[in-house]
Design a protein around this motif. Structure first.
Motif, PDB file in Angstrom:
ATOM      1  N   ARG A  59       0.859  -1.196   0.000  1.00 43.41           N
ATOM      2  CA  ARG A  59       0.000   0.000   0.000  1.00 43.41           C
ATOM      3  C   ARG A  59       0.888   1.236   0.000  1.00 43.41           C
ATOM      4  O   ARG A  59       1.825   1.343   0.790  1.00 43.41           O
ATOM      5  CB  ARG A  59      -0.933   0.003   1.201  1.00 43.41           C
ATOM      6  CG  ARG A  59      -1.888  -1.173   1.198  1.00 43.41           C
ATOM      7  CD  ARG A  59      -2.896  -1.095   2.307  1.00 43.41           C
ATOM      8  NE  ARG A  59      -3.679  -2.333   2.375  1.00 43.41           N
ATOM      9  CZ  ARG A  59      -4.664  -2.547   3.221  1.00 43.41           C
ATOM     10  NH1 ARG A  59      -5.002  -1.592   4.089  1.00 43.41           N
ATOM     11  NH2 ARG A  59      -5.319  -3.695   3.219  1.00 43.41           N
ATOM     12  N   LEU A  60       0.556   2.140  -0.886  1.00 45.92           N
ATOM     13  CA  LEU A  60       1.416   3.290  -1.142  1.00 45.92           C
ATOM     14  C   LEU A  60       0.538   4.500  -1.414  1.00 45.92           C
ATOM     15  O   LEU A  60      -0.354   4.435  -2.257  1.00 45.92           O
ATOM     16  CB  LEU A  60       2.283   2.977  -2.367  1.00 45.92           C
ATOM     17  CG  LEU A  60       3.555   3.761  -2.642  1.00 45.92           C
ATOM     18  CD1 LEU A  60       4.589   3.499  -1.561  1.00 45.92           C
ATOM     19  CD2 LEU A  60       4.109   3.377  -4.002  1.00 45.92           C
ATOM     20  N   SER A  61       0.776   5.601  -0.711  1.00 46.32           N
ATOM     21  CA  SER A  61       0.016   6.800  -1.035  1.00 46.32           C
ATOM     22  C   SER A  61       0.470   7.319  -2.390  1.00 46.32           C
ATOM     23  O   SER A  61       1.591   7.050  -2.836  1.00 46.32           O
ATOM     24  CB  SER A  61       0.220   7.880   0.033  1.00 46.32           C
ATOM     25  OG  SER A  61       1.509   8.458  -0.075  1.00 46.32           O
ATOM     26  N   TYR A  62      -0.411   8.061  -3.053  1.00 44.04           N
ATOM     27  CA  TYR A  62      -0.053   8.648  -4.345  1.00 44.04           C
ATOM     28  C   TYR A  62       1.213   9.486  -4.214  1.00 44.04           C
ATOM     29  O   TYR A  62       2.111   9.406  -5.067  1.00 44.04           O
ATOM     30  CB  TYR A  62      -1.214   9.498  -4.853  1.00 44.04           C
ATOM     31  CG  TYR A  62      -0.872  10.338  -6.065  1.00 44.04           C
ATOM     32  CD1 TYR A  62      -1.009   9.837  -7.358  1.00 44.04           C
ATOM     33  CD2 TYR A  62      -0.397  11.640  -5.920  1.00 44.04           C
ATOM     34  CE1 TYR A  62      -0.686  10.606  -8.463  1.00 44.04           C
ATOM     35  CE2 TYR A  62      -0.073  12.416  -7.020  1.00 44.04           C
ATOM     36  CZ  TYR A  62      -0.221  11.891  -8.286  1.00 44.04           C
ATOM     37  OH  TYR A  62       0.115  12.656  -9.385  1.00 44.04           O
ATOM     38  N   ILE A  66       4.740   9.000  -6.293  1.00 42.22           N
ATOM     39  CA  ILE A  66       5.399  10.031  -7.099  1.00 42.22           C
ATOM     40  C   ILE A  66       6.822  10.265  -6.611  1.00 42.22           C
ATOM     41  O   ILE A  66       7.759  10.385  -7.417  1.00 42.22           O
ATOM     42  CB  ILE A  66       4.587  11.338  -7.062  1.00 42.22           C
ATOM     43  CG1 ILE A  66       3.253  11.164  -7.807  1.00 42.22           C
ATOM     44  CG2 ILE A  66       5.384  12.493  -7.657  1.00 42.22           C
ATOM     45  CD1 ILE A  66       3.391  10.890  -9.287  1.00 42.22           C
ATOM     46  N   GLU A  67       6.997  10.311  -5.311  1.00 40.00           N
ATOM     47  CA  GLU A  67       8.350  10.520  -4.763  1.00 40.00           C
ATOM     48  C   GLU A  67       9.288   9.387  -5.158  1.00 40.00           C
ATOM     49  O   GLU A  67      10.453   9.618  -5.494  1.00 40.00           O
ATOM     50  CB  GLU A  67       8.277  10.646  -3.241  1.00 40.00           C
ATOM     51  CG  GLU A  67       7.643  11.952  -2.765  1.00 40.00           C
ATOM     52  CD  GLU A  67       7.439  11.986  -1.258  1.00 40.00           C
ATOM     53  OE1 GLU A  67       7.600  10.922  -0.609  1.00 40.00           O
ATOM     54  OE2 GLU A  67       7.100  13.065  -0.733  1.00 40.00           O
ATOM     55  N   LYS A  68       8.775   8.168  -5.141  1.00 40.08           N
ATOM     56  CA  LYS A  68       9.599   7.018  -5.547  1.00 40.08           C
ATOM     57  C   LYS A  68       9.987   7.118  -7.018  1.00 40.08           C
ATOM     58  O   LYS A  68      11.148   6.876  -7.391  1.00 40.08           O
ATOM     59  CB  LYS A  68       8.822   5.722  -5.288  1.00 40.08           C
ATOM     60  CG  LYS A  68       9.489   4.457  -5.803  1.00 40.08           C
ATOM     61  CD  LYS A  68      10.808   4.173  -5.107  1.00 40.08           C
ATOM     62  CE  LYS A  68      10.595   3.778  -3.662  1.00 40.08           C
ATOM     63  NZ  LYS A  68      11.881   3.385  -3.018  1.00 40.08           N
ATOM     64  N   VAL A 107       0.018  -3.473  -6.147  1.00 38.67           N
ATOM     65  CA  VAL A 107       0.178  -2.290  -5.294  1.00 38.67           C
ATOM     66  C   VAL A 107      -1.147  -1.539  -5.230  1.00 38.67           C
ATOM     67  O   VAL A 107      -1.796  -1.326  -6.252  1.00 38.67           O
ATOM     68  CB  VAL A 107       1.280  -1.354  -5.848  1.00 38.67           C
ATOM     69  CG1 VAL A 107       1.345  -0.060  -5.052  1.00 38.67           C
ATOM     70  CG2 VAL A 107       2.636  -2.055  -5.841  1.00 38.67           C
ATOM     71  N   ILE A 108      -1.544  -1.148  -4.030  1.00 41.24           N
ATOM     72  CA  ILE A 108      -2.724  -0.299  -3.855  1.00 41.24           C
ATOM     73  C   ILE A 108      -2.239   1.123  -3.626  1.00 41.24           C
ATOM     74  O   ILE A 108      -1.555   1.407  -2.641  1.00 41.24           O
ATOM     75  CB  ILE A 108      -3.588  -0.759  -2.673  1.00 41.24           C
ATOM     76  CG1 ILE A 108      -4.091  -2.193  -2.889  1.00 41.24           C
ATOM     77  CG2 ILE A 108      -4.781   0.186  -2.483  1.00 41.24           C
ATOM     78  CD1 ILE A 108      -4.883  -2.749  -1.714  1.00 41.24           C
ATOM     79  N   VAL A 109      -2.578   2.007  -4.560  1.00 44.86           N
ATOM     80  CA  VAL A 109      -2.235   3.422  -4.438  1.00 44.86           C
ATOM     81  C   VAL A 109      -3.476   4.156  -3.945  1.00 44.86           C
ATOM     82  O   VAL A 109      -4.568   3.953  -4.478  1.00 44.86           O
ATOM     83  CB  VAL A 109      -1.759   4.005  -5.788  1.00 44.86           C
ATOM     84  CG1 VAL A 109      -1.389   5.479  -5.632  1.00 44.86           C
ATOM     85  CG2 VAL A 109      -0.563   3.218  -6.315  1.00 44.86           C
TER      86      VAL A 109
END
Length: 219
Positions: A59-62, A66-68, A107-109
């Motif tokens: 799980r990853l915030s939007y 973007i930072e990644k 991945v869940i964004v």
């Protein structure tokens, strides 16, 4: 599903449990088909499903996504055709990099910019620039297989959003009435069946998973 008293966190968990259940069901009940697919189409089909069915999704915030992506561009690790910047809608190449090269799993964004999500998505109470939406992204180039989020349940807020987007009121009156005469916080999602079947089977195009594809035959 659309679920009452369901937060964004509940929505993500339900969507993940649903997809993992589907994968486990296929493994347990469609073994001969999977063995054929593994032999003839995708040699990693069974191993991939076993991994998906037994491993929690990333799980990853939007903003984190973007930072990644910006980080790997800055370090020269990866070059993308479409520029990466906060506020863009993730392109297929961005999604594939996250799912196939960084995390190697679905991945869940979540918490996308409000400007690229539907007007009825509830805003993040801690950051009005964000919408409480989710996309579940599958590897192998199939992209978003689940989309959803928490809905705006306040009548006046929803009405102002409709006006903000310059949409006609009448077609949404029934939706407004649901809030006007009583509503509760709720969330939901939809699963793209053809994309999910294609991802499970390792096919290269969704037209191979549609029972009656709209294609032209030339004789």
């Amino acid at each position: 599903p659309e679920m009452a008293f369901c937060t964004l966190e509940d929505d993500m968990q339900c969507a993940e449990d649903y997809v993992r259940f589907c994968c486990r069901f296929v493994l347990d009940n469609c073994r001969p088909d999977l063995e054929f697919i593994t032999k003839m189409i995708d040699s990693e089909a069974i191993d991939r499903l076993e991994q998906v069915a037994s491993t929690p999704f990333m799980r990853l915030s939007y903003t984190e996504a973007i930072e990644k992506l910006e980080e790997v561009v800055k370090e020269g690790i990866k070059k993308f055709q479409y520029p990466v910047a906060w506020g863009i809608d993730l392109q297929s190449e961005h999604e594939r990099y996250l799912t196939e090269e960084v995390y190697k799993q679905p991945v869940i964004v979540y918490n996308y910019p409000k400007d690229i999500k539907a007007f009825y998505m509830k805003r993040d109470p801690e950051n009005d620039k964000l919408a409480l939406g989710i996309d579940m992204i599958a590897p192998e180039g199939f992209g978003e297989i689940v989309g959803g989020g928490q809905r705006e349940d306040d009548h006046d807020t929803l009405l102002s959003r409709i006006k903000e987007h310059k949409l006609p009121i009448e077609p949404f009156q029934w939706y407004l009435d649901l809030r006007k005469y009583g509503s509760v916080p709720h969330s939901g999602y939809g699963l793209g069946i053809e994309r999910t079947v294609g991802w499970i089977c390792g096919t290269k195009h969704v037209r191979e998973t549609i029972p009656y594809p709209r294609t032209c035959l030339l004789y």
